[in-house]
Motif scaffolding. Structure first.
Motif, PDB file in Angstrom:
ATOM      1  N   ARG A  42      47.592  38.764  40.480  1.00 57.78           N
ATOM      2  CA  ARG A  42      47.523  37.376  40.024  1.00 57.78           C
ATOM      3  C   ARG A  42      46.096  36.843  40.168  1.00 57.78           C
ATOM      4  O   ARG A  42      45.470  37.025  41.224  1.00 57.78           O
ATOM      5  N   LYS A  43      45.605  36.226  39.110  1.00 59.13           N
ATOM      6  CA  LYS A  43      44.252  35.643  39.013  1.00 59.13           C
ATOM      7  C   LYS A  43      43.141  36.705  39.043  1.00 59.13           C
ATOM      8  O   LYS A  43      41.979  36.389  39.241  1.00 59.13           O
ATOM      9  N   GLY A  44      43.540  37.946  38.801  1.00 61.94           N
ATOM     10  CA  GLY A  44      42.526  38.999  38.766  1.00 61.94           C
ATOM     11  C   GLY A  44      41.810  39.093  37.432  1.00 61.94           C
ATOM     12  O   GLY A  44      40.770  39.740  37.312  1.00 61.94           O
ATOM     13  N   GLY A  45      42.433  38.465  36.405  1.00 63.38           N
ATOM     14  CA  GLY A  45      41.900  38.592  35.041  1.00 63.38           C
ATOM     15  C   GLY A  45      42.910  39.324  34.164  1.00 63.38           C
ATOM     16  O   GLY A  45      42.553  39.997  33.198  1.00 63.38           O
ATOM     17  N   THR A  46      44.197  39.176  34.504  1.00 63.81           N
ATOM     18  CA  THR A  46      45.248  39.923  33.804  1.00 63.81           C
ATOM     19  C   THR A  46      45.374  39.502  32.337  1.00 63.81           C
ATOM     20  O   THR A  46      45.633  40.325  31.468  1.00 63.81           O
ATOM     21  N   ARG A  47      45.198  38.206  32.051  1.00 67.75           N
ATOM     22  CA  ARG A  47      45.291  37.746  30.667  1.00 67.75           C
ATOM     23  C   ARG A  47      44.138  38.314  29.844  1.00 67.75           C
ATOM     24  O   ARG A  47      44.332  38.799  28.726  1.00 67.75           O
ATOM     25  N   ALA A  48      42.945  38.266  30.415  1.00 70.76           N
ATOM     26  CA  ALA A  48      41.789  38.821  29.703  1.00 70.76           C
ATOM     27  C   ALA A  48      42.027  40.301  29.420  1.00 70.76           C
ATOM     28  O   ALA A  48      41.783  40.783  28.308  1.00 70.76           O
ATOM     29  N   LEU A 133      40.510  31.627  45.900  1.00 69.77           N
ATOM     30  CA  LEU A 133      40.082  30.315  45.391  1.00 69.77           C
ATOM     31  C   LEU A 133      40.687  30.055  44.009  1.00 69.77           C
ATOM     32  O   LEU A 133      41.110  28.942  43.693  1.00 69.77           O
ATOM     33  N   SER A 134      40.735  31.101  43.214  1.00 68.38           N
ATOM     34  CA  SER A 134      41.314  30.977  41.880  1.00 68.38           C
ATOM     35  C   SER A 134      42.811  30.682  41.972  1.00 68.38           C
ATOM     36  O   SER A 134      43.355  29.869  41.215  1.00 68.38           O
ATOM     37  N   ASP A 135      43.468  31.341  42.907  1.00 67.09           N
ATOM     38  CA  ASP A 135      44.907  31.160  43.141  1.00 67.09           C
ATOM     39  C   ASP A 135      45.180  29.714  43.562  1.00 67.09           C
ATOM     40  O   ASP A 135      46.075  29.031  43.016  1.00 67.09           O
ATOM     41  N   PHE A 233      32.116  32.334  29.439  1.00 71.91           N
ATOM     42  CA  PHE A 233      32.804  33.634  29.528  1.00 71.91           C
ATOM     43  C   PHE A 233      32.677  34.361  28.192  1.00 71.91           C
ATOM     44  O   PHE A 233      32.379  33.747  27.165  1.00 71.91           O
ATOM     45  N   PHE A 234      32.969  35.658  28.243  1.00 71.48           N
ATOM     46  CA  PHE A 234      33.042  36.394  26.988  1.00 71.48           C
ATOM     47  C   PHE A 234      34.321  36.007  26.247  1.00 71.48           C
ATOM     48  O   PHE A 234      35.363  35.767  26.870  1.00 71.48           O
ATOM     49  N   CYS A 235      34.213  35.922  24.945  1.00 72.85           N
ATOM     50  CA  CYS A 235      35.376  35.671  24.099  1.00 72.85           C
ATOM     51  C   CYS A 235      35.588  36.895  23.217  1.00 72.85           C
ATOM     52  O   CYS A 235      34.763  37.814  23.223  1.00 72.85           O
ATOM     53  N   SER A 248      42.948  27.272  30.737  1.00 75.55           N
ATOM     54  CA  SER A 248      43.365  27.476  32.133  1.00 75.55           C
ATOM     55  C   SER A 248      42.716  28.730  32.723  1.00 75.55           C
ATOM     56  O   SER A 248      42.905  29.024  33.905  1.00 75.55           O
ATOM     57  N   LYS A 249      41.983  29.476  31.891  1.00 70.95           N
ATOM     58  CA  LYS A 249      41.290  30.675  32.387  1.00 70.95           C
ATOM     59  C   LYS A 249      39.799  30.378  32.431  1.00 70.95           C
ATOM     60  O   LYS A 249      39.202  30.048  31.395  1.00 70.95           O
ATOM     61  N   GLY A 250      39.243  30.473  33.623  1.00 70.91           N
ATOM     62  CA  GLY A 250      37.819  30.181  33.778  1.00 70.91           C
ATOM     63  C   GLY A 250      37.590  28.782  34.315  1.00 70.91           C
ATOM     64  O   GLY A 250      36.663  28.093  33.900  1.00 70.91           O
ATOM     65  N   ARG A 251      38.439  28.372  35.252  1.00 68.90           N
ATOM     66  CA  ARG A 251      38.301  27.025  35.830  1.00 68.90           C
ATOM     67  C   ARG A 251      37.242  26.999  36.924  1.00 68.90           C
ATOM     68  O   ARG A 251      36.922  28.030  37.532  1.00 68.90           O
ATOM     69  N   THR A 252      36.770  25.787  37.222  1.00 69.71           N
ATOM     70  CA  THR A 252      35.851  25.618  38.342  1.00 69.71           C
ATOM     71  C   THR A 252      36.650  25.664  39.643  1.00 69.71           C
ATOM     72  O   THR A 252      37.725  25.056  39.733  1.00 69.71           O
ATOM     73  N   HIS A 253      36.138  26.369  40.624  1.00 72.94           N
ATOM     74  CA  HIS A 253      36.841  26.479  41.919  1.00 72.94           C
ATOM     75  C   HIS A 253      36.333  25.428  42.897  1.00 72.94           C
ATOM     76  O   HIS A 253      35.197  24.978  42.779  1.00 72.94           O
ATOM     77  N   PRO A 254      37.170  25.092  43.905  1.00 70.41           N
ATOM     78  CA  PRO A 254      36.693  24.130  44.907  1.00 70.41           C
ATOM     79  C   PRO A 254      35.581  24.747  45.753  1.00 70.41           C
ATOM     80  O   PRO A 254      35.525  25.965  45.927  1.00 70.41           O
TER      81      PRO A 254
END
Ligand code: A3P
Length: 286
Positions: A42-48, A133-135, A233-235, A248-254
């Motif tokens: 999760r949040k590893g870049g699975t969608r990409a 942080l992404s999670d 990011f790359f598209c 929702s992919k590539g958000r700013t982290h706290p």
């Protein structure tokens, strides 16, 4: 008159000729069990990863996360239901689905092995603190949408002055704990690790390694990617269109206090070494 006769003859010919009127040049194929499963993290870049893999003409991807092996309510619907959720695949095409929750779910490795013993598994990992942080950021946004109360990351992370191992986002970054379970069930050679940080910086080399692991004809190339300055990011680009991943992919982290950040990096040092040992390779993590 002659023109009318010719037209009628042509109409007769075309309406009867199977090669011209009834044969589909692109047969739709069939739904099958997936050949490839992206198991996390999760949040590893699975969608990409799944979108980039889908650029290959010999791969078809399930459009959504199926949660078949981790949700009993889905699993109990059985194999036919699972197959019915798959996209149509032509002969020779590989089917892929991704459900990042599989990586951390106890029963999933054994369930997959029983149904798809030859499954080729892809695991995309990212530097564990960054992933955490992404999670947190993902959960923060989900709660925001549902108008739920928020907790700061510091509150969730710390318990009586120590890092709270029960905090799910922290636990999910303990890759060695989860990986050990998979390696009890699948040979290491069935699992390909994708470097999620490298995929962000430069997707092509990571995708070439994925093609190789899957024995796909080399096809994905530099023209499939372009850097979008606005998104940072790359598209993706193929014959049909250009597209970036969802917002929702590539958000700013706290931003974490430096001492807490250091504490996290120190904390993950040992678990990371165990993970490297387990998988027989290292990653460039802090
Ligand atoms: P962040 O949104 O925290 O930056 P997943 O798809 O598993 O939920 O992973 C989401 C992460 O994929 C994002 O986390 C982002 O960093 C990463 N990612 C990798 N390649 C990307 C790309 N080309 N576009 C957008 N995000 C990408």
């Amino acid at each position: 008159m002659a023109a009318v006769i010719i037209s009628l003859l042509l109409l007769f010919f075309f309406s009867r000729s199977p090669s011209l009127s009834t044969v589909d040049p692109d047969p739709p194929g069939a739904r099958r069990l997936p050949d490839i499963i992206i198991i996390g993290v999760r949040k590893g870049g699975t969608r990409a990863l799944i979108e980039m893999l889908n650029l290959h003409s010999d791969v078809v991807a399930a459009p959504s996360e199926l949660h078949f092996f981790d949700w009993d309510s889905h699993y109990l619907r059985g194999e036919d239901w699972y197959v019915s959720q798959m996209p149509l695949a032509r002969p020779g095409q590989l089917t892929v689905e991704k459900t990042p929750a599989y990586f951390t779910s106890a029963h999933v490795p054994e369930r997959i092995r029983r149904m798809i013993p030859d499954a080729r598994l892809l695991l995309i990992v990212r530097e564990p603190t960054e992933r955490l942080l992404s999670d947190y950021t993902q959960v923060y946004h989900n709660r925001l949408e549902k108008h739920k109360l928020q907790q700061t990351l510091e509150t969730l992370l710390m318990h009586h002055g120590e890092l709270d191992l029960h905090y799910k986002a922290l636990n999910r970054s303990l890759y060695h704990v989860h990986m050990r379970r998979w390696l009890h069930v699948f040979p290491r050679s069935h699992i390909h690790l994708v470097d999620g940080d490298a995929l962000i910086r430069n997707p092509l080399p990571e995708m070439k390694k994925v093609e190789e692991f899957l024995h796909l004809e080399p096809q994905i190339n530099a023209s499939n990617f372009y850097f979008n300055q606005t998104k940072g990011f790359f598209c993706l680009r193929d014959r049909r269109r250009e597209r970036c991943l969802h917002g929702s992919k590539g958000r700013t982290h706290p931003r974490l206090a430096p001492e807490l950040l250091r504490k996290l990096h120190d904390f993950f040092h040992e678990p990371n070494q165990e993970f490297f040992q387990l998988v027989g390779r290292t990653f460039d993590w802090k």
